[in-house]
Design a protein around this motif. Sequence first.
Motif, PDB file in Angstrom:
ATOM      1  N   VAL A 179      55.644 -51.861  46.637  1.00 19.67           N
ATOM      2  CA  VAL A 179      54.871 -50.630  46.798  1.00 19.67           C
ATOM      3  C   VAL A 179      55.429 -49.498  45.938  1.00 19.67           C
ATOM      4  CG1 VAL A 179      56.160 -49.732  48.777  1.00 19.67           C
ATOM      5  CG2 VAL A 179      53.741 -49.184  48.534  1.00 19.67           C
ATOM      6  N   SER A 180      56.711 -49.569  45.599  1.00 17.31           N
ATOM      7  CA  SER A 180      57.305 -48.534  44.745  1.00 17.31           C
ATOM      8  C   SER A 180      56.827 -48.635  43.304  1.00 17.31           C
ATOM      9  CB  SER A 180      58.837 -48.626  44.790  1.00 17.31           C
ATOM     10  OG  SER A 180      59.324 -48.295  46.080  1.00 17.31           O
ATOM     11  N   ASN A 181      56.138 -49.722  42.964  1.00 17.99           N
ATOM     12  CA  ASN A 181      55.598 -49.867  41.612  1.00 17.99           C
ATOM     13  C   ASN A 181      54.366 -48.998  41.373  1.00 17.99           C
ATOM     14  OD1 ASN A 181      57.506 -51.727  40.739  1.00 17.99           O
ATOM     15  ND2 ASN A 181      56.318 -53.488  41.436  1.00 17.99           N
ATOM     16  N   CYS A 182      53.842 -48.385  42.420  1.00 15.35           N
ATOM     17  CA  CYS A 182      52.638 -47.562  42.284  1.00 15.35           C
ATOM     18  C   CYS A 182      52.883 -46.409  41.310  1.00 15.35           C
ATOM     19  CB  CYS A 182      52.219 -47.016  43.646  1.00 15.35           C
ATOM     20  SG  CYS A 182      50.781 -45.930  43.583  1.00 15.35           S
ATOM     21  N   ILE A 183      51.973 -46.253  40.343  1.00 13.88           N
ATOM     22  CA  ILE A 183      52.104 -45.180  39.354  1.00 13.88           C
ATOM     23  C   ILE A 183      51.046 -44.091  39.563  1.00 13.88           C
ATOM     24  CG2 ILE A 183      53.231 -46.610  37.614  1.00 13.88           C
ATOM     25  CD1 ILE A 183      50.509 -46.988  36.282  1.00 13.88           C
ATOM     26  N   MET A 184      50.345 -44.131  40.699  1.00 12.16           N
ATOM     27  CA  MET A 184      49.363 -43.101  41.035  1.00 12.16           C
ATOM     28  C   MET A 184      48.285 -42.951  39.955  1.00 12.16           C
ATOM     29  SD  MET A 184      50.016 -41.664  43.995  1.00 12.16           S
ATOM     30  CE  MET A 184      50.662 -43.098  44.834  1.00 12.16           C
ATOM     31  N   CYS A 185      47.796 -44.071  39.455  1.00 11.59           N
ATOM     32  CA  CYS A 185      46.787 -44.024  38.388  1.00 11.59           C
ATOM     33  C   CYS A 185      45.394 -43.699  38.912  1.00 11.59           C
ATOM     34  CB  CYS A 185      46.765 -45.347  37.625  1.00 11.59           C
ATOM     35  SG  CYS A 185      46.226 -46.770  38.600  1.00 11.59           S
ATOM     36  N   GLY A 186      45.136 -44.019  40.199  1.00  6.91           N
ATOM     37  CA  GLY A 186      43.841 -43.744  40.794  1.00  6.91           C
ATOM     38  C   GLY A 186      42.845 -44.879  40.710  1.00  6.91           C
ATOM     39  N   ALA A 187      43.237 -46.026  40.166  1.00  8.15           N
ATOM     40  CA  ALA A 187      42.299 -47.142  40.033  1.00  8.15           C
ATOM     41  C   ALA A 187      41.799 -47.621  41.398  1.00  8.15           C
ATOM     42  CB  ALA A 187      42.959 -48.299  39.282  1.00  8.15           C
ATOM     43  N   CYS A 188      42.703 -47.743  42.357  1.00 11.10           N
ATOM     44  CA  CYS A 188      42.302 -48.210  43.690  1.00 11.10           C
ATOM     45  C   CYS A 188      41.385 -47.197  44.375  1.00 11.10           C
ATOM     46  CB  CYS A 188      43.529 -48.503  44.549  1.00 11.10           C
ATOM     47  SG  CYS A 188      44.573 -47.066  44.911  1.00 11.10           S
ATOM     48  N   TYR A 189      41.684 -45.926  44.203  1.00  8.62           N
ATOM     49  CA  TYR A 189      40.869 -44.850  44.780  1.00  8.62           C
ATOM     50  C   TYR A 189      39.462 -44.881  44.182  1.00  8.62           C
ATOM     51  CZ  TYR A 189      40.123 -40.141  46.761  1.00  8.62           C
ATOM     52  OH  TYR A 189      39.668 -39.052  47.478  1.00  8.62           O
ATOM     53  N   SER A 190      39.383 -45.152  42.898  1.00  9.82           N
ATOM     54  CA  SER A 190      38.103 -45.211  42.194  1.00  9.82           C
ATOM     55  C   SER A 190      37.199 -46.307  42.727  1.00  9.82           C
ATOM     56  CB  SER A 190      38.362 -45.427  40.698  1.00  9.82           C
ATOM     57  OG  SER A 190      37.178 -45.757  40.007  1.00  9.82           O
ATOM     58  N   GLU A 191      37.783 -47.436  43.141  1.00 11.57           N
ATOM     59  CA  GLU A 191      37.002 -48.591  43.579  1.00 11.57           C
ATOM     60  C   GLU A 191      36.817 -48.661  45.093  1.00 11.57           C
ATOM     61  OE1 GLU A 191      35.504 -50.588  41.633  1.00 11.57           O
ATOM     62  OE2 GLU A 191      36.460 -50.306  39.692  1.00 11.57           O
ATOM     63  N   CYS A 192      37.420 -47.745  45.832  1.00 13.31           N
ATOM     64  CA  CYS A 192      37.465 -47.857  47.295  1.00 13.31           C
ATOM     65  C   CYS A 192      36.110 -47.560  47.934  1.00 13.31           C
ATOM     66  CB  CYS A 192      38.531 -46.919  47.854  1.00 13.31           C
ATOM     67  SG  CYS A 192      38.724 -47.037  49.649  1.00 13.31           S
ATOM     68  N   ASN A 193      35.537 -48.550  48.627  1.00 10.64           N
ATOM     69  CA  ASN A 193      34.270 -48.360  49.335  1.00 10.64           C
ATOM     70  C   ASN A 193      34.409 -47.369  50.473  1.00 10.64           C
ATOM     71  OD1 ASN A 193      32.760 -50.253  47.813  1.00 10.64           O
ATOM     72  ND2 ASN A 193      33.651 -51.936  48.965  1.00 10.64           N
ATOM     73  N   ALA A 194      35.553 -47.388  51.142  1.00 12.64           N
ATOM     74  CA  ALA A 194      35.759 -46.496  52.280  1.00 12.64           C
ATOM     75  C   ALA A 194      35.802 -45.041  51.833  1.00 12.64           C
ATOM     76  CB  ALA A 194      37.051 -46.873  53.011  1.00 12.64           C
ATOM     77  N   VAL A 195      36.456 -44.768  50.718  1.00 17.10           N
ATOM     78  CA  VAL A 195      36.493 -43.399  50.188  1.00 17.10           C
ATOM     79  C   VAL A 195      35.091 -42.928  49.831  1.00 17.10           C
ATOM     80  CG1 VAL A 195      37.256 -41.993  48.227  1.00 17.10           C
ATOM     81  CG2 VAL A 195      38.865 -43.524  49.358  1.00 17.10           C
ATOM     82  N   GLU A 196      34.289 -43.842  49.302  1.00 16.43           N
ATOM     83  CA  GLU A 196      32.932 -43.490  48.866  1.00 16.43           C
ATOM     84  C   GLU A 196      32.074 -42.991  50.024  1.00 16.43           C
ATOM     85  OE1 GLU A 196      29.138 -45.564  46.530  1.00 16.43           O
ATOM     86  OE2 GLU A 196      31.029 -46.639  46.789  1.00 16.43           O
ATOM     87  N   VAL A 197      32.228 -43.592  51.217  1.00 16.42           N
ATOM     88  CA  VAL A 197      31.352 -43.246  52.346  1.00 16.42           C
ATOM     89  C   VAL A 197      32.038 -42.379  53.391  1.00 16.42           C
ATOM     90  CG1 VAL A 197      30.004 -45.344  52.036  1.00 16.42           C
ATOM     91  CG2 VAL A 197      31.943 -45.368  53.614  1.00 16.42           C
ATOM     92  N   ASN A 198      33.358 -42.257  53.324  1.00 22.83           N
ATOM     93  CA  ASN A 198      34.098 -41.519  54.342  1.00 22.83           C
ATOM     94  C   ASN A 198      35.091 -40.563  53.675  1.00 22.83           C
ATOM     95  OD1 ASN A 198      35.516 -40.587  56.560  1.00 22.83           O
ATOM     96  ND2 ASN A 198      36.566 -42.527  56.964  1.00 22.83           N
TER      97      ASN A 198
END
Length: 334
Positions: free
Chosen positions: A156-175
Motif C-alpha cells: 500500500v505504500s507504493n501508492c503515488i496518488m496518481c488518481g487512476a483508481c479514483y477516476s475509474e471508481c463507480n462508487a465515487v461516480e454515484v456517491n
Amino acid sequence: MQIIFKVLRQQQNSAPNSKEYLLDTQPSSTILDCLNHIKWNIDGTLAFRKNCRNTICGSCAMKINGRSTLACKENVGSELAKLGHNFSTKNVEDKIPEITIAPLGNLPVIKDLVVDMRSFWDNLEKIVPYVNTTSENLPDREFLQTPQERSKLDQVSNCIMCGACYSECNAVEVNPDFAGPHALAKGYRNFADPRDDEHQKRLEEYNTGTKGIWGCTRCHYCNSICPMGVAPMDQITKIKREILAAKTKNESRPIRHRRVLTELVKTGGWIDERQFGLQLTSNYFRDIRGLLSIAPLGLRMIAKGKFPFSFEPSEGVEQVRALMNAAQEQKDQD
C-alpha cells in the motif's frame, strides 16, 4: 510508423471536442513522449500534467484508450497490441492505427487533460492520512518499526496518488460522500501501522455509512488499473475484516448484510430472499422503522405473485457449507 492521436480537448465548463494529431513514432515511444512531441512541434496549446517521467510522481495520469493509467508508463506498442494491431504484418490498405487520450474521470476538467484534483485531496484528508501518536514527548529516540511490521505496509505504500483508481471508481461516480479507493487504501496503511495510536477511532470512522468502506461496490476496477499494484480494494477488504471481527451483526446494516448473507448461503446454498430482507432491513423485527420501510415492496411483490412463500435449499448445500467452513478455518490459521 504513423499513429493518429485522438485527444479529447475542452475548456473549463465547456463541451469537449476531439482533435486528431498524426505522428511518426516508434512502438517503444511512451504516450508521454508523443504528447510532448505534439506540444513542442504541432500544437503548443495542448495542456497536460507531467513531471518525473519515471512512474514516480503520478502527475501524468489520464485515460488512454478508455483506461486510466500513466502516460509515462504506457508505450505506443503496448497500446496498439491491446487494440489487436499486428506489427509483424504490413498492409497498404490497413487504416492508420488510433490511440485515444482523455482526461481522468470523476474530476472536473480545467483544460484539456488537466483536471481539478480538489475532491481527490479533500477525501484523502478526511481519513487523516498520517500516523497519529501520543508519544511525541520522546525526543531521544525515533518511532521505530521492525522489518516484519514494515513489510505489511510495502504494497500500500507504493501508492503515488496518481488518481487512476479514483477516476475509474463507480462508487465515487454515484456517491459523492464516498472517500474513494485511494483514501481508504491510505487509511489502511495508517490503520495497520503499529505506531498509530488511533486504531479504534479509525475503525469507527471507516465503518460510518457509505462514505467509508461500505460504500465500495467491489467492482475490482481500482485493482485492475492501479499502475503501482497497490490493489486498493484488497486494502478495503482488510479493513472490513477487522470491523467484522470486532462488531456483532446487530451493530449496523452493512455488517448485517455481510453476516446475514454468509449465514443464509451456509444454511441453504443460496439466499432465502424472505429471510434476507427481514433480517437485513428490520434486524429480526428489532427495527420497526426498517420493517415498515420494506412493507410496501413486500405487498407489491405479493400482489404481482413475485413473493416466494417457500424456500428449497439448493443441491450440494453440504458441500457449500463444508467449503465455507474450510475457508474460515484457513483464515483463522493465517
